[in-house]
Enzyme design. Structure first.
Site, mmCIF file in Angstrom:
data_model
loop_
_atom_site.group_PDB
_atom_site.id
_atom_site.type_symbol
_atom_site.label_atom_id
_atom_site.label_comp_id
_atom_site.label_asym_id
_atom_site.label_seq_id
_atom_site.Cartn_x
_atom_site.Cartn_y
_atom_site.Cartn_z
ATOM 1 N N GLY A 47 0.770 -1.243 0.000
ATOM 2 C CA GLY A 47 0.000 0.000 0.000
ATOM 3 C C GLY A 47 0.801 1.292 0.000
ATOM 4 O O GLY A 47 0.366 2.294 -0.564
ATOM 5 N N GLU A 101 4.172 4.125 5.924
ATOM 6 C CA GLU A 101 2.931 3.344 5.888
ATOM 7 C C GLU A 101 1.839 4.141 5.175
ATOM 8 O O GLU A 101 1.883 5.384 5.126
ATOM 9 C CB GLU A 101 2.541 3.018 7.347
ATOM 10 N N ASP A 102 0.869 3.449 4.618
ATOM 11 C CA ASP A 102 -0.227 4.148 3.931
ATOM 12 C C ASP A 102 -1.309 4.620 4.894
ATOM 13 O O ASP A 102 -1.796 5.737 4.782
ATOM 14 C CB ASP A 102 -0.828 3.280 2.810
ATOM 15 N N ASP A 105 -4.965 1.956 10.944
ATOM 16 C CA ASP A 105 -6.386 1.689 11.207
ATOM 17 C C ASP A 105 -6.527 1.203 12.661
ATOM 18 O O ASP A 105 -6.549 2.018 13.569
ATOM 19 C CB ASP A 105 -6.853 0.655 10.175
ATOM 20 N N LYS A 133 -6.878 6.582 10.639
ATOM 21 C CA LYS A 133 -8.309 6.391 10.949
ATOM 22 C C LYS A 133 -8.428 6.218 12.456
ATOM 23 O O LYS A 133 -8.575 5.104 12.954
ATOM 24 C CB LYS A 133 -8.760 5.074 10.301
ATOM 25 N N PHE A 154 -13.860 2.649 4.277
ATOM 26 C CA PHE A 154 -12.809 1.926 3.579
ATOM 27 C C PHE A 154 -12.391 2.743 2.365
ATOM 28 O O PHE A 154 -13.219 3.092 1.523
ATOM 29 C CB PHE A 154 -13.261 0.521 3.175
ATOM 30 N N VAL A 155 -11.105 3.060 2.272
ATOM 31 C CA VAL A 155 -10.609 3.905 1.178
ATOM 32 C C VAL A 155 -9.676 3.121 0.265
ATOM 33 O O VAL A 155 -9.015 2.177 0.703
ATOM 34 C CB VAL A 155 -9.896 5.167 1.712
ATOM 35 N N ASP A 161 -5.501 -0.736 -1.774
ATOM 36 C CA ASP A 161 -6.325 -1.633 -2.578
ATOM 37 C C ASP A 161 -7.510 -2.204 -1.810
ATOM 38 O O ASP A 161 -7.565 -2.147 -0.579
ATOM 39 C CB ASP A 161 -5.483 -2.818 -3.060
ATOM 40 N N ARG A 167 -5.544 0.121 -6.738
ATOM 41 C CA ARG A 167 -4.274 0.709 -6.304
ATOM 42 C C ARG A 167 -3.784 1.820 -7.207
ATOM 43 O O ARG A 167 -3.091 2.732 -6.790
ATOM 44 C CB ARG A 167 -3.165 -0.352 -6.356
HETATM 45 P P1 IMP Z 1 -4.260 -1.923 10.966
HETATM 46 O O1 IMP Z 1 -3.350 -3.054 11.364
HETATM 47 O O2 IMP Z 1 -5.687 -2.216 11.331
HETATM 48 O O3 IMP Z 1 -3.807 -0.581 11.497
HETATM 49 O O4 IMP Z 1 -4.287 -1.855 9.396
HETATM 50 C C1 IMP Z 1 -3.134 -1.742 8.723
HETATM 51 C C2 IMP Z 1 -3.219 -1.875 7.233
HETATM 52 O O5 IMP Z 1 -4.467 -2.279 6.707
HETATM 53 C C3 IMP Z 1 -2.985 -0.522 6.628
HETATM 54 O O6 IMP Z 1 -1.625 -0.283 6.569
HETATM 55 C C4 IMP Z 1 -3.581 -0.658 5.270
HETATM 56 O O7 IMP Z 1 -2.618 -1.180 4.388
HETATM 57 C C5 IMP Z 1 -4.717 -1.616 5.475
HETATM 58 N N1 IMP Z 1 -5.957 -0.823 5.555
HETATM 59 C C6 IMP Z 1 -6.583 -0.354 6.656
HETATM 60 N N2 IMP Z 1 -7.664 0.378 6.334
HETATM 61 C C7 IMP Z 1 -7.704 0.391 4.986
HETATM 62 C C8 IMP Z 1 -8.563 1.022 4.038
HETATM 63 O O8 IMP Z 1 -9.527 1.752 4.348
HETATM 64 N N3 IMP Z 1 -8.260 0.805 2.729
HETATM 65 C C9 IMP Z 1 -7.209 0.037 2.307
HETATM 66 N N4 IMP Z 1 -6.370 -0.545 3.162
HETATM 67 C C10 IMP Z 1 -6.609 -0.373 4.484
HETATM 68 MG MG MG Z 2 -0.411 -0.750 4.801
#
Ligand code: IMP
Ligand code: MG
Length: 184
Positions: A47, A101-102, A105, A133, A154-155, A161, A167
């Protein structure tokens, strides 16, 4: 803005020029904070790739890249048990490590990754994320440099992606719920 968005996109949040403007400001901060130092950018695949490339173009520091791939998502849901599916190629011992990081969440991916990298004795460890987020946070994560805070949707696009799709979109947009409802 968003004239060419596919119909699965509910709304364009950030177009390319907004993203690039924000990256300019982040790069100013990073250039200032690491002045005279070199930095190892660790790109969290897949991402964060576009973000990392655009950010690196604005850095006036010595920097090198490495990549790591962590899997924690299936469809739109985090399984909260990240595993490394592709590891770093080089040692980070004694390096100024900046994780790129992208989106943060739940925070579980980054909590895991920070702990993993700290065990490898970097000189410093910081995090830059294009988006945050905060409403979904479960793990306590400090983001040193942040692009945008976003609401709980969700983006996709600009590297992010949904099951491998969207992407390549040049903007970040909210994916319509109808695309992933009943798919998880
Ligand atoms: P986390 O572990 O829940 O913080 O999520 C981490 C990863 O999930 C992020 O780095 C994203 O790559 C992916 N992710 C979380 N939310 C989204 C979204 O809304 N769209 C796409 N990828 C997401
Ligand atoms: Mg990511």
């Amino acid at each position: 803005m968003g004239e060419n968005a596919p119909e699965e996109i509910e709304k364009v949040l950030f177009d390319r020029s907004m993203i690039i403007n924000r990256i300019d400001r982040i790069a100013d901060d990073i250039n200032r904070d690491y002045s005279g130092e070199s930095v190892r950018l660790i790109v969290v695949l897949n991402g964060a790739k576009m973000f990392a490339e655009d950010l690196a173009k604005k850095l006036i520091l010595n920097h090198s890249f490495d990549e790591i791939k962590v899997r924690s998502y299936t469809g739109t849901e985090s399984n909260r048990m990240p595993t490394i599916v592709m590891d770093l190629k080089e040692s980070v011992e004694g390096e100024n490590v900046l994780i790129v990081e992208d989106l943060i969440d739940t925070g579980s991916t980054l909590k895991f990754l920070k702990e993993y990298l700290l065990k490898k004795n970097p000189k410093t460890l910081k995090l830059v994320s294009l988006m945050d987020k905060p409403s979904r946070r479960e793990a306590d994560i400090e983001i040193d440099y942040l692009g945008f805070e976003i609401p709980d949707h969700f983006v996709v696009g600009y590297g992010l992606d949904y099951n491998g799709r969207y992407r390549d979109l040049p903007f970040v947009g909210i994916l319509k719920e109808s695309v992933y409802k009943n798919q998880n």
